[in-house]
Design a protein around this motif. Structure first.
Motif, PDB file in Angstrom:
ATOM      1  N   LYS A 115      12.101 -13.712  47.251  1.00  0.00           N
ATOM      2  CA  LYS A 115      12.808 -12.872  46.289  1.00  0.00           C
ATOM      3  C   LYS A 115      14.020 -13.595  45.702  1.00  0.00           C
ATOM      4  CE  LYS A 115      11.535  -8.403  48.337  1.00  0.00           C
ATOM      5  NZ  LYS A 115      12.058  -7.133  48.914  1.00  0.00           N
ATOM      6  N   LEU A 116      14.535 -14.564  46.448  1.00  0.00           N
ATOM      7  CA  LEU A 116      15.684 -15.318  45.960  1.00  0.00           C
ATOM      8  C   LEU A 116      15.363 -16.009  44.640  1.00  0.00           C
ATOM      9  CD1 LEU A 116      18.551 -16.472  46.374  1.00  0.00           C
ATOM     10  CD2 LEU A 116      17.505 -18.344  47.657  1.00  0.00           C
ATOM     11  N   PHE A 117      14.144 -16.504  44.500  1.00  0.00           N
ATOM     12  CA  PHE A 117      13.773 -17.247  43.301  1.00  0.00           C
ATOM     13  C   PHE A 117      13.704 -16.327  42.080  1.00  0.00           C
ATOM     14  CE2 PHE A 117      11.266 -19.619  46.702  1.00  0.00           C
ATOM     15  CZ  PHE A 117      12.400 -20.309  47.097  1.00  0.00           C
ATOM     16  N   ASN A 118      13.295 -15.072  42.289  1.00  0.00           N
ATOM     17  CA  ASN A 118      13.307 -14.126  41.186  1.00  0.00           C
ATOM     18  C   ASN A 118      14.740 -13.815  40.755  1.00  0.00           C
ATOM     19  OD1 ASN A 118      10.569 -13.717  42.523  1.00  0.00           O
ATOM     20  ND2 ASN A 118      10.370 -12.410  40.726  1.00  0.00           N
ATOM     21  N   LEU A 119      15.642 -13.734  41.735  1.00  0.00           N
ATOM     22  CA  LEU A 119      17.052 -13.529  41.409  1.00  0.00           C
ATOM     23  C   LEU A 119      17.593 -14.715  40.606  1.00  0.00           C
ATOM     24  CD1 LEU A 119      18.424 -12.111  44.792  1.00  0.00           C
ATOM     25  CD2 LEU A 119      17.933 -10.832  42.706  1.00  0.00           C
ATOM     26  N   LEU A 120      17.212 -15.917  41.022  1.00  0.00           N
ATOM     27  CA  LEU A 120      17.660 -17.120  40.319  1.00  0.00           C
ATOM     28  C   LEU A 120      17.098 -17.159  38.901  1.00  0.00           C
ATOM     29  CD1 LEU A 120      17.248 -19.758  43.181  1.00  0.00           C
ATOM     30  CD2 LEU A 120      19.400 -18.944  42.220  1.00  0.00           C
ATOM     31  N   ALA A 121      15.853 -16.711  38.748  1.00  0.00           N
ATOM     32  CA  ALA A 121      15.223 -16.743  37.435  1.00  0.00           C
ATOM     33  C   ALA A 121      15.858 -15.748  36.473  1.00  0.00           C
ATOM     34  CB  ALA A 121      13.729 -16.441  37.572  1.00  0.00           C
ATOM     35  N   LYS A 122      16.501 -14.724  37.007  1.00  0.00           N
ATOM     36  CA  LYS A 122      17.070 -13.674  36.165  1.00  0.00           C
ATOM     37  C   LYS A 122      18.524 -13.920  35.785  1.00  0.00           C
ATOM     38  CE  LYS A 122      14.093  -9.899  37.762  1.00  0.00           C
ATOM     39  NZ  LYS A 122      14.061  -8.563  38.386  1.00  0.00           N
ATOM     40  N   THR A 123      19.131 -14.962  36.300  1.00  0.00           N
ATOM     41  CA  THR A 123      20.533 -15.217  35.987  1.00  0.00           C
ATOM     42  C   THR A 123      20.679 -16.478  35.141  1.00  0.00           C
ATOM     43  OG1 THR A 123      22.729 -15.646  36.927  1.00  0.00           O
ATOM     44  CG2 THR A 123      20.846 -16.503  38.153  1.00  0.00           C
ATOM     45  N   GLU A 124      21.716 -16.494  34.310  1.00  0.00           N
ATOM     46  CA  GLU A 124      21.993 -17.694  33.535  1.00  0.00           C
ATOM     47  C   GLU A 124      22.901 -18.652  34.304  1.00  0.00           C
ATOM     48  OE1 GLU A 124      25.706 -15.866  30.911  1.00  0.00           O
ATOM     49  OE2 GLU A 124      24.294 -17.260  30.023  1.00  0.00           O
ATOM     50  N   VAL A 179      21.827 -12.193  31.692  1.00  0.00           N
ATOM     51  CA  VAL A 179      20.577 -11.961  32.425  1.00  0.00           C
ATOM     52  C   VAL A 179      19.409 -12.471  31.581  1.00  0.00           C
ATOM     53  CG1 VAL A 179      19.028 -10.228  33.392  1.00  0.00           C
ATOM     54  CG2 VAL A 179      21.504  -9.944  33.615  1.00  0.00           C
ATOM     55  N   ILE A 180      18.450 -13.108  32.236  1.00  0.00           N
ATOM     56  CA  ILE A 180      17.264 -13.588  31.532  1.00  0.00           C
ATOM     57  C   ILE A 180      16.337 -12.412  31.266  1.00  0.00           C
ATOM     58  CG2 ILE A 180      15.343 -15.206  31.562  1.00  0.00           C
ATOM     59  CD1 ILE A 180      18.002 -16.580  31.569  1.00  0.00           C
ATOM     60  N   GLU A 181      16.200 -12.038  29.999  1.00  0.00           N
ATOM     61  CA  GLU A 181      15.332 -10.925  29.631  1.00  0.00           C
ATOM     62  C   GLU A 181      13.889 -11.407  29.507  1.00  0.00           C
ATOM     63  OE1 GLU A 181      16.311  -7.883  29.452  1.00  0.00           O
ATOM     64  OE2 GLU A 181      18.444  -8.299  29.719  1.00  0.00           O
ATOM     65  N   GLY A 182      12.953 -10.523  29.862  1.00  0.00           N
ATOM     66  CA  GLY A 182      11.538 -10.850  29.733  1.00  0.00           C
ATOM     67  C   GLY A 182      10.943 -11.385  31.018  1.00  0.00           C
ATOM     68  N   ILE A 183      11.784 -11.582  32.041  1.00  0.00           N
ATOM     69  CA  ILE A 183      11.299 -12.167  33.295  1.00  0.00           C
ATOM     70  C   ILE A 183      10.360 -11.194  34.020  1.00  0.00           C
ATOM     71  CG2 ILE A 183      12.689 -11.614  35.328  1.00  0.00           C
ATOM     72  CD1 ILE A 183      12.055 -15.059  34.038  1.00  0.00           C
ATOM     73  N   ASP A 184      10.595  -9.873  33.865  1.00  0.00           N
ATOM     74  CA  ASP A 184       9.776  -8.897  34.572  1.00  0.00           C
ATOM     75  C   ASP A 184       8.348  -8.838  34.033  1.00  0.00           C
ATOM     76  OD1 ASP A 184      11.852  -8.180  36.214  1.00  0.00           O
ATOM     77  OD2 ASP A 184      12.586  -6.619  34.856  1.00  0.00           O
ATOM     78  N   ASP A 185       8.132  -9.429  32.851  1.00  0.00           N
ATOM     79  CA  ASP A 185       6.796  -9.423  32.264  1.00  0.00           C
ATOM     80  C   ASP A 185       5.952 -10.606  32.715  1.00  0.00           C
ATOM     81  OD1 ASP A 185       7.478  -7.138  30.856  1.00  0.00           O
ATOM     82  OD2 ASP A 185       8.301  -8.289  29.179  1.00  0.00           O
ATOM     83  N   LEU A 186       6.539 -11.477  33.545  1.00  0.00           N
ATOM     84  CA  LEU A 186       5.811 -12.661  33.977  1.00  0.00           C
ATOM     85  C   LEU A 186       4.645 -12.286  34.871  1.00  0.00           C
ATOM     86  CD1 LEU A 186       8.708 -15.106  34.885  1.00  0.00           C
ATOM     87  CD2 LEU A 186       7.315 -15.095  32.830  1.00  0.00           C
ATOM     88  N   LYS A 187       3.577 -13.041  34.772  1.00  0.00           N
ATOM     89  CA  LYS A 187       2.443 -12.862  35.664  1.00  0.00           C
ATOM     90  C   LYS A 187       2.580 -13.866  36.800  1.00  0.00           C
ATOM     91  CE  LYS A 187      -0.694 -11.202  32.060  1.00  0.00           C
ATOM     92  NZ  LYS A 187      -1.988 -11.422  31.370  1.00  0.00           N
ATOM     93  N   GLY A 188       2.352 -13.407  38.024  1.00  0.00           N
ATOM     94  CA  GLY A 188       2.534 -14.294  39.163  1.00  0.00           C
ATOM     95  C   GLY A 188       3.979 -14.284  39.623  1.00  0.00           C
ATOM     96  N   GLU A 189       4.334 -15.170  40.534  1.00  0.00           N
ATOM     97  CA  GLU A 189       5.672 -15.196  41.103  1.00  0.00           C
ATOM     98  C   GLU A 189       6.406 -16.464  40.701  1.00  0.00           C
ATOM     99  OE1 GLU A 189       4.404 -17.133  45.419  1.00  0.00           O
ATOM    100  OE2 GLU A 189       5.052 -15.045  45.307  1.00  0.00           O
ATOM    101  N   ILE A 190       7.731 -16.376  40.786  1.00  0.00           N
ATOM    102  CA  ILE A 190       8.559 -17.541  40.546  1.00  0.00           C
ATOM    103  C   ILE A 190       8.533 -18.392  41.813  1.00  0.00           C
ATOM    104  CG2 ILE A 190      10.872 -18.350  39.968  1.00  0.00           C
ATOM    105  CD1 ILE A 190       9.548 -16.779  37.749  1.00  0.00           C
ATOM    106  N   VAL A 191       8.234 -19.664  41.671  1.00  0.00           N
ATOM    107  CA  VAL A 191       8.155 -20.548  42.832  1.00  0.00           C
ATOM    108  C   VAL A 191       9.020 -21.780  42.596  1.00  0.00           C
ATOM    109  CG1 VAL A 191       5.833 -19.797  43.457  1.00  0.00           C
ATOM    110  CG2 VAL A 191       6.126 -21.749  41.912  1.00  0.00           C
TER     111      VAL A 191
END
Length: 298
Positions: free
Chosen positions: A203-212, A266-278
């Motif tokens: 879940k940490l990677f999703n948090l990282l993907a959502k922040t600038e 905040v990075i918008e559009g990240i919740d629409d991604l398919k699959g997980e942030i790795v």
């Protein structure tokens, strides 16, 4: 609680020796383990604060981090993400005694600092409490964080963003919309096994993907950090973290949508991604080691 565990183990060892058992005998080792578990299972050590030794280690970590930033010409910390337990929040408050307000809607990571240690105008980081990086859920009182109301009363944490704790308490009170549930019918507690914790670290990677923000200090627990490094980050031989040890990684995420845009930090559009942030790559660029012969690999 680590200090209490060590004291209980020392007392148990002394008693075993006085009874004629060798210090390395099975009896002495079992006595120490029983003493350690008794402390963990005690309700008297709920969400314990740092000991004086812990405070001293945090002060050393502050100096260590400042030295690593200067030595390796690293960008200054823009945000601090900290586990909601009191000991980690006190560590954050010690390492970062000044912090920027998370309630200033005009302030962004880019306004704080994207420059290196040579900059003379650096704003303090924003400190955010994140339940996603809390200690492994063992059911022990020492691993259970205080409520939002209790934390908010503490002047030490007045500048911290604790919205995740507020949402947690609202959920427990049955006030969180479609996810609401009654206190009269709480969900059964399930002990979080190590493989479950390893999965949660993703879940940490999703948090990282959502922040600038691009320079973030994570203050968590050795069990969490062990599963993070040895699991998703691919460092299978990573040594156990010592108390207040500092490690600096440069991470490259995979799974970001090129069409995502930054809005209000905040990075918008990240919740629409398919699959997980790795993690595509995790490069260790600096570290410190604090000698501690009593550290146990749980």
């Amino acid at each position: 609680h680590n200090q209490l565990e060590k004291e209980a183990q020392s007392t148990a060892l002394s008693l075993a020796i006085s009874q004629g058992h060798g210090p390395d005998s099975p009896h002495a080792k079992q006595a120490q383990e029983d003493a350690r578990k008794a402390i963990l299972e005690s309700d008297s050590v709920g969400d314990p604060p740092l000991s004086e030794l812990g405070r001293e280690e945090a002060r050393k970590a502050k100096s260590t981090l400042e030295r690593l930033i200067a030595t390796h010409n690293l960008p200054h910390v823009e945000e601090v993400w900290v586990s909601p337990l009191q000991r980690t929040m006190q560590t954050a408050a010690t390492i970062f005694p000044e912090s920027s307000s998370p309630y200033d809607s005009t302030e962004k990571c880019s306004d704080i600092s994207t420059s290196t240690s040579s900059s003379s105008t650096i704003r303090p980081p924003i400190i955010r409490v994140k339940k996603e990086i809390e200690e492994r859920q063992t059911g022990y009182a020492c691993d259970t964080h205080s409520s939002f109301t209790e934390v908010r009363r503490r002047m030490t944490f007045k500048q911290f963003s604790v919205s995740s704790l507020k949402m947690h308490d609202l959920a427990l009170d049955g006030k969180s919309g479609k996810n609401a549930r009654s206190r009269s019918a709480p969900e059964p507690f399930i002990v979080e096994e190590k493989h479950m914790l390893r999965e949660r670290t993703k879940k940490l990677f999703n948090l990282l993907a959502k922040t600038e923000c691009r320079s973030i200090c994570v203050i968590a627990h050795k069990g969490y950090l062990r599963e993070l490094e040895r699991g998703p980050m691919g460092k299978v031989d990573a040594e156990m973290f010592q108390n207040c040890e500092v490690r600096v990684y440069r991470l490259h995420l995979d799974g970001m949508d090129s069409s995502a845009e930054v809005e209000d930090g905040v990075i918008e559009g990240i919740d629409d991604l398919k699959g997980e942030i790795v993690i595509k790559q995790a490069e260790k660029i600096a570290e410190s080691r604090i000698k501690n012969e009593q550290l146990l690999d749980e």
